[in-house]
Design an enzyme around this catalytic site. Structure first.
Site, PDB file in Angstrom:
ATOM      1  N   HIS A  21      30.427 -13.233  22.104  1.00 15.86           N
ATOM      2  CA  HIS A  21      30.507 -11.845  22.576  1.00 15.86           C
ATOM      3  C   HIS A  21      31.279 -10.960  21.597  1.00 15.86           C
ATOM      4  O   HIS A  21      32.138 -10.167  21.978  1.00 15.86           O
ATOM      5  CB  HIS A  21      31.104 -11.787  23.982  1.00 15.86           C
ATOM      6  CG  HIS A  21      30.289 -12.546  24.990  1.00 15.86           C
ATOM      7  ND1 HIS A  21      29.037 -12.119  25.371  1.00 15.86           N
ATOM      8  CD2 HIS A  21      30.512 -13.722  25.620  1.00 15.86           C
ATOM      9  CE1 HIS A  21      28.543 -13.002  26.237  1.00 15.86           C
ATOM     10  NE2 HIS A  21      29.405 -13.980  26.389  1.00 15.86           N
ATOM     11  N   SER A  34      28.183 -14.427  31.569  1.00 14.36           N
ATOM     12  CA  SER A  34      27.639 -14.793  30.264  1.00 14.36           C
ATOM     13  C   SER A  34      26.392 -15.649  30.430  1.00 14.36           C
ATOM     14  O   SER A  34      25.375 -15.175  30.917  1.00 14.36           O
ATOM     15  CB  SER A  34      28.724 -15.494  29.431  1.00 14.36           C
ATOM     16  OG  SER A  34      28.297 -15.685  28.097  1.00 14.36           O
ATOM     17  N   LEU A  35      26.443 -16.936  30.066  1.00 12.79           N
ATOM     18  CA  LEU A  35      25.312 -17.832  30.278  1.00 12.79           C
ATOM     19  C   LEU A  35      24.793 -17.746  31.705  1.00 12.79           C
ATOM     20  O   LEU A  35      23.576 -17.804  31.956  1.00 12.79           O
ATOM     21  CB  LEU A  35      25.739 -19.273  29.972  1.00 12.79           C
ATOM     22  CG  LEU A  35      24.868 -20.375  30.569  1.00 12.79           C
ATOM     23  CD1 LEU A  35      23.530 -20.436  29.861  1.00 12.79           C
ATOM     24  CD2 LEU A  35      25.588 -21.697  30.556  1.00 12.79           C
ATOM     25  N   GLN A  87      23.927  -8.628  25.019  1.00 14.56           N
ATOM     26  CA  GLN A  87      25.005  -9.391  25.658  1.00 14.56           C
ATOM     27  C   GLN A  87      25.746 -10.289  24.670  1.00 14.56           C
ATOM     28  O   GLN A  87      26.947 -10.503  24.781  1.00 14.56           O
ATOM     29  CB  GLN A  87      24.428 -10.229  26.806  1.00 14.56           C
ATOM     30  CG  GLN A  87      25.484 -10.901  27.659  1.00 14.56           C
ATOM     31  CD  GLN A  87      25.087 -12.310  28.050  1.00 14.56           C
ATOM     32  OE1 GLN A  87      24.826 -13.154  27.197  1.00 14.56           O
ATOM     33  NE2 GLN A  87      25.049 -12.558  29.345  1.00 14.56           N
ATOM     34  N   GLN A 114      29.399 -21.018  30.396  1.00 11.22           N
ATOM     35  CA  GLN A 114      29.923 -22.076  29.533  1.00 11.22           C
ATOM     36  C   GLN A 114      31.439 -22.174  29.667  1.00 11.22           C
ATOM     37  O   GLN A 114      32.134 -21.162  29.816  1.00 11.22           O
ATOM     38  CB  GLN A 114      29.559 -21.777  28.081  1.00 11.22           C
ATOM     39  CG  GLN A 114      29.963 -22.859  27.099  1.00 11.22           C
ATOM     40  CD  GLN A 114      29.515 -22.551  25.691  1.00 11.22           C
ATOM     41  OE1 GLN A 114      28.691 -21.666  25.470  1.00 11.22           O
ATOM     42  NE2 GLN A 114      30.047 -23.251  24.713  1.00 11.22           N
ATOM     43  N   ARG A 157      18.998 -19.831  23.191  1.00 10.23           N
ATOM     44  CA  ARG A 157      20.265 -19.100  23.094  1.00 10.23           C
ATOM     45  C   ARG A 157      21.384 -20.026  22.634  1.00 10.23           C
ATOM     46  O   ARG A 157      22.176 -19.679  21.748  1.00 10.23           O
ATOM     47  CB  ARG A 157      20.598 -18.500  24.462  1.00 10.23           C
ATOM     48  CG  ARG A 157      21.909 -17.720  24.546  1.00 10.23           C
ATOM     49  CD  ARG A 157      22.096 -17.261  25.997  1.00 10.23           C
ATOM     50  NE  ARG A 157      23.215 -16.350  26.185  1.00 10.23           N
ATOM     51  CZ  ARG A 157      24.446 -16.715  26.510  1.00 10.23           C
ATOM     52  NH1 ARG A 157      24.740 -17.998  26.660  1.00 10.23           N
ATOM     53  NH2 ARG A 157      25.398 -15.801  26.700  1.00 10.23           N
TER      54      ARG A 157
END
Length: 315
Positions: free
Chosen positions: A202, A93-94, A251, A13, A118
């Site tokens: 996060h 991440s994503l 995560q 993202q 998510r």
């Protein structure tokens, strides 16, 4: 493709932009967009072609859009025969969900459904807690960690969210916490740049999202064996021997250890070349700072794919 082992990396993202799907629209792989839409419950083609930049900043929509482009780019690269010799995958991440699908750990259908779940969970958690993020540049990680630990000891809610590259650490927490870190950053030789994100990702602010994601993951099946995927949470490679449900949930509230992940791809898995698949060249820039001696190629559109194929044909 070169016989040397390659690694695939997928952005997350923040790399979304208006009409970013347009270059891929006439490729064979564009058909995947319809499948992703069906399993995500969202018109991903609309996101990739006609949604304006402001609406694409919405967390759930941004994540689906980036996932869609990365999956189309990966499939088109596969069709071109450019992905032989893949020794490992990783995503920021994503992007970890794109990596899991590319590695054969997760089906495209499950990947799309999980990215949608998510994104919705993270958006809801962000709306419930007024948090933000900021990139602290130029300061060494040790000094950044000392600064954050000191602020938190003083009751300021702020954490390290991403360790992206030497001199680039992202912080996450309350708006007041990020503002306080910005004031103190010059004292450790750094500068903090506030990021245009929808929440404190996060960090513990995402605990409610982690609970919702755990529910979505409950019935998802991961492959028993697959191409190694380097996990964000611990920078270790897993090829079917890891609990991806637990890793995915963790995560959301843990730092993305991207610098270490890149070193795992190059050093432990032996990837001599890294290929970034998806919008923009964000990861390519990071990788060149982390491992300047490793070749990295950004495939951010069909033209880049064609150029890579032509180069490989001459090799």
């Amino acid at each position: 493709m070169s016989p040397e082992p390659i690694g695939l990396v997928f952005p997350g993202q923040g790399t979304q932009r208006q009409a970013m799907g347009a270059p891929w629209r006439d490729t064979e792989s564009w058909a995947l967009v319809e499948e992703i839409s069906r399993h995500a419950g969202e018109d991903v083609e609309e996101l990739l072609l006609r949604t304006d930049a402001e609406r694409l900043r919405r967390t759930d929509l941004a994540q689906l859009a980036v996932f869609g482009v990365t999956m189309v780019a990966h499939d088109q690269a596969r069709r071109a025969g450019l992905l032989t010799g893949v020794a490992g995958c990783a995503g920021h991440s994503l992007g970890e969900y794109s990596a899991l699908v590319a590695a054969g750990a997760l089906s495209l259908a499950d990947g799309a459904a999980l990215v949608a779940a998510r994104g919705r969970a993270m958006r809801a958690a962000a709306e419930a807690a007024d948090g933000t993020m900021g990139a602290l540049v130029a300061a060494p990680l040790e000094r950044v960690t000392e600064l954050v630990d000191g602020l938190r000891a003083a009751g300021v809610p702020i954490w390290v969210a991403n360790v992206n590259a030497p001199g680039q650490v992202v912080l996450s927490g309350s708006r007041a916490g990020v503002e306080r870190a910005a004031l103190e950053a010059p004292g450790i030789g750094g500068k903090l740049i506030t990021l245009p994100v929808g929440g404190a990702f996060h960090s513990p602010f995402m605990a409610p999202a982690a609970e919702r994601l755990a529910d979505a993951l409950a019935d998802v099946r991961f492959a028993a064996r697959h191409t190694p995927v380097v996990a964000n949470t611990d920078a270790r490679p897993y090829h079917g021997d890891g609990d991806w449900r637990e890793l995915a949930v963790r995560q959301l509230t843990s730092p993305v250890r991207w610098e270490e992940s890149v070193r795992t791809l190059t050093d432990r898995l032996g990837c001599a070349r890294l290929i970034e698949l998806g919008p923009g060249r964000t990861l390519t820039g990071m990788i060149r700072r982390i491992r300047p001696d490793t070749e990295v190629i950004a495939v951010d559109g069909p033209e880049a794919l064609t150029a890579l194929a032509a180069r490989e044909a001459l090799a």
